[in-house]
Write an enzyme that holds these catalytic residues in place. Sequence first.
Site, PDB file in Angstrom:
ATOM      1  CG  ASP A   1      -5.631  -0.291  -0.712  1.00  0.00           C
ATOM      2  OD1 ASP A   1      -6.711  -0.663  -1.208  1.00  0.00           O
ATOM      3  OD2 ASP A   1      -5.518   0.761  -0.033  1.00  0.00           O
ATOM      4  CG  ASN A   2      -4.974   2.333  -2.999  1.00  0.00           C
ATOM      5  OD1 ASN A   2      -4.155   2.165  -2.087  1.00  0.00           O
ATOM      6  ND2 ASN A   2      -6.100   2.972  -2.820  1.00  0.00           N
TER       7      ASN A   2
ATOM      8  CE  LYS B   1      -1.183   3.162  -4.101  1.00  0.00           C
ATOM      9  NZ  LYS B   1      -1.040   2.501  -2.775  1.00  0.00           N
TER      10      LYS B   1
ATOM     11  CD  GLU C   1      -8.132   4.963   0.319  1.00  0.00           C
ATOM     12  OE1 GLU C   1      -8.512   3.901  -0.189  1.00  0.00           O
ATOM     13  OE2 GLU C   1      -6.965   5.397   0.221  1.00  0.00           O
TER      14      GLU C   1
ATOM     15  CG  ASP D   1      -2.023   1.023   1.140  1.00  0.00           C
ATOM     16  OD1 ASP D   1      -2.332   1.484   0.022  1.00  0.00           O
ATOM     17  OD2 ASP D   1      -2.570   1.392   2.201  1.00  0.00           O
TER      18      ASP D   1
HETATM   19  N1  SAM Z   1      -1.297   1.537   4.632  1.00  0.00           N
HETATM   20  C1  SAM Z   1      -1.746   2.838   5.130  1.00  0.00           C
HETATM   21  C2  SAM Z   1      -3.138   2.693   5.675  1.00  0.00           C
HETATM   22  O1  SAM Z   1      -3.979   2.070   5.009  1.00  0.00           O
HETATM   23  O2  SAM Z   1      -3.418   3.217   6.767  1.00  0.00           O
HETATM   24  C3  SAM Z   1      -1.721   3.885   4.049  1.00  0.00           C
HETATM   25  C4  SAM Z   1      -0.395   4.006   3.338  1.00  0.00           C
HETATM   26  S1  SAM Z   1      -0.316   5.404   2.233  1.00  0.00           S
HETATM   27  C5  SAM Z   1      -1.477   4.976   0.992  1.00  0.00           C
HETATM   28  C6  SAM Z   1       1.247   5.138   1.419  1.00  0.00           C
HETATM   29  C7  SAM Z   1       2.454   5.455   2.301  1.00  0.00           C
HETATM   30  O3  SAM Z   1       3.595   4.833   1.713  1.00  0.00           O
HETATM   31  C8  SAM Z   1       2.802   6.922   2.417  1.00  0.00           C
HETATM   32  O4  SAM Z   1       2.834   7.261   3.785  1.00  0.00           O
HETATM   33  C9  SAM Z   1       4.185   7.072   1.789  1.00  0.00           C
HETATM   34  O5  SAM Z   1       5.002   8.005   2.450  1.00  0.00           O
HETATM   35  C10 SAM Z   1       4.723   5.656   1.918  1.00  0.00           C
HETATM   36  N2  SAM Z   1       5.677   5.230   0.882  1.00  0.00           N
HETATM   37  C11 SAM Z   1       5.534   5.368  -0.455  1.00  0.00           C
HETATM   38  N3  SAM Z   1       6.536   4.775  -1.126  1.00  0.00           N
HETATM   39  C12 SAM Z   1       7.348   4.229  -0.172  1.00  0.00           C
HETATM   40  C13 SAM Z   1       8.538   3.461  -0.236  1.00  0.00           C
HETATM   41  N4  SAM Z   1       9.089   3.132  -1.411  1.00  0.00           N
HETATM   42  N5  SAM Z   1       9.106   3.074   0.922  1.00  0.00           N
HETATM   43  C14 SAM Z   1       8.534   3.394   2.117  1.00  0.00           C
HETATM   44  N6  SAM Z   1       7.398   4.105   2.228  1.00  0.00           N
HETATM   45  C15 SAM Z   1       6.808   4.515   1.101  1.00  0.00           C
HETATM   46 MG    MG Z   2      -4.227   2.368  -0.039  1.00  0.00          MG
END
Ligand code: SAM
Ligand code: MG
Length: 214
Positions: A169-170, A144, A199, A141
């Site tokens: 997800d997504n 993407k 969501e 998640d």
């Molecule tokens: N899983 C969470 C929830 O449902 O409560 C939501 C996660 S949010 C959609 C995506 C998160 O992934 C963001 O906080 C972003 O900073 C983090 N993120 C994106 N790419 C990443 C990566 N390559 N490594 C670590 N974190 C990453």
């Molecule tokens: Mg998501």
Amino acid sequence: TGSSRPQRMLKAVQKNATKGDPKSVISAIDSYCRHKEWAMNVGDDKGLILDSVLTEVNPSTALELGTYCGYSSVRIARLLSPDSKLITIEFNPAFAIIARQIIAYAGLQDKVTLVEGASGDLIPKMKEQFGIKSFDFVFLDHWKDRYVPDTKLLEDCGLLKKGTVLLADNVICPGAPEYLQYVRNNPRYESRYYPSNLEYTKVEDGLEKSVFLG
Ligand code: SAM
Ligand code: MG
């Protein structure tokens, strides 16, 4: 005010949830995000699918890519058996600070290890630095465009075993078409789509569950 959305979500938890009660933490976040301010948590509708897949898998070791404020970490960790553990990865320190507080508020800090850094750097360190043999369950998640490279990295690092369940997800919104193509046309996976909605909206979205066949 100068506060951030994650800080406001934490405030809503502190005001409306009961310490040590994960269910109340989840409800407080869902209610805040549905009525006041949208946020990118997996949310209550897809959350039910996450709950049921997780309960069916009953993992000893679970990995989450993308913690954000810890909403899905709380959802996952509250369903883990005693002695089971969740590792969750987040590269934004401002989000990680909030997530740690929300996870602790839910009383789940002993079941969850939040590791700060980029998934591509941390996945190769899981065996040596975190003592993981393999994961039974992985929740994808994060951003993407990382779903395919990180899935291949998990394979290459020997972190998937026969029966490991990936839940992404997504996959429709914002969408992960390369990932769907990868898992659906790969003889090493058995893949299935679970329709739902993005969501806190009525926009179509869903989760893809893919069992690694070894
Ligand atoms: N899983 C969470 C929830 O449902 O409560 C939501 C996660 S949010 C959609 C995506 C998160 O992934 C963001 O906080 C972003 O900073 C983090 N993120 C994106 N790419 C990443 C990566 N390559 N490594 C670590 N974190 C990453
Ligand atoms: Mg998501």
